[in-house]
Design an enzyme around this catalytic site. Sequence first.
Site: not given
Length: 326
Positions: A72-74, A76
Site C-alpha cells: 500500500q505504498s503511497n 508508489a
Amino acid sequence: MKMPERIDLANLPTKIEKMDRLSKELDKNIWIKRDDQTGMEVSGNKVRKLQYAVKEALDGGCDHLITCGGIQSNHARATAAVAAKLGMGCTLVLRGEEKEDREGNLFLETLLGAHVEYITAEEYAESRGGIMESIRQELGKEGKKAYILPEGASNGIGSFGYLDAYHEIVEQEKEMGIHFDAIVLTVGSGGTFTGLFVGNRLDEKNRDVVGINISASADHFRNVIAEIVEDMKNYAEIPFSVNPQDVYIIDGYQGLGYAISQDEELQFIKRLARLEGIILDSVYTGKAMYGLVEEIKKGNLDKYENILFIHTGGIFGWTREVRGRV
Ligand SMILES: *Cc1c(COP(=O)(O)O)cnc(C)c1O
C-alpha cells in the site's frame, strides 16, 4: 544555497491550520500543515520529493520510472500518477502477494497504468535494488530508458522537496505572525525529515525538528538521515555534515511495526477525526500524532509553545482490514 531544479506537480503552498479543539484539550498550540492536500492522485508528502527526482529523470532523457515499496505504498501510487501525467512508463516493485481484490493505492496504481511486480518480504529486504536494476536493463533492451527511485524517494535529490517545504513554512510564519518552536513529523524512510532538518540547520537551528519513527528504531534512522544529507551534497552546497546524535527522533511509537495497527492507535485516529474533522492514516500519521499527543501529556514537550505537525497524507491506505477495526 542554490537549489537543484524541480518540476511543478503539487498544489503549493499547502495550508497551515490551527487545531483549535485539540489545542484547548492539551493546553498547547498545535498547528497542522496539510501536505495531505498536495493534490488528489499525488496527495501526500511524496510528490514534493518527486518534483526534484523526476526532474532529474527527465533531464537524463528517461521515459520510464521504476520504484518500490510496501503493497500500500503511497509513494508508489504518487509515482504512478506522475508517470501517467508525463507520458512515462511506470514499473512498481511491491512487497506482497498478488490478490484478486486490489484495494486503495494498489487499485489506483493499476488504474493509472503502472505495471506491478510482486516480491516477497525477504526479496524486498535483501535484493530490491538488484531487482529494480534488472528491470531497468530489460527495459533497456526494449529501447526504453528507465530511472530508478529508491523507497519513498528518500535519497539526496528527493529530500530537496522538504528543504523547499521548510522555506515554505518560514514564509507562512511571516504571513501568520507566528513562530513554530517545533516541527513534528512521521519518519518512514527518512527523506521528509532530512529535508526539514537541513532547512532548519541552514536557518541557524531556529527551532527543533522532531521525528517520530513508525518502524525500525530511532538509531537506525539517525544514521539514515546523516547518510541522506551526504547524498544531498551531490546536488547543492551544504556546508555541514550531520552527527547522528544531533538528530532528534522520539522512539517508542512504532507499536507492532510497519503497517500493523494497535487498537489504541486506531481509537486515537477516530477520536481525532471527530474532534478536528481531520483524517489521519493508520500506517504513518496516526502513529506519529498519537505519539505527539502522548508526549505532550507526559510533559516531555513542555518547552514548546507552538508546535507544527506535518500531515504527510496516506488516506488511500485505509484498507478493508483496518477499516473493519475502527
Ligand atoms: C512515506 C510517508 C511518510 C514518511 O515519509 P518519509 O520521507 O518516507 O520518512 C509519512 N507519511 C505518509 C503518509 C507517507 O506516505
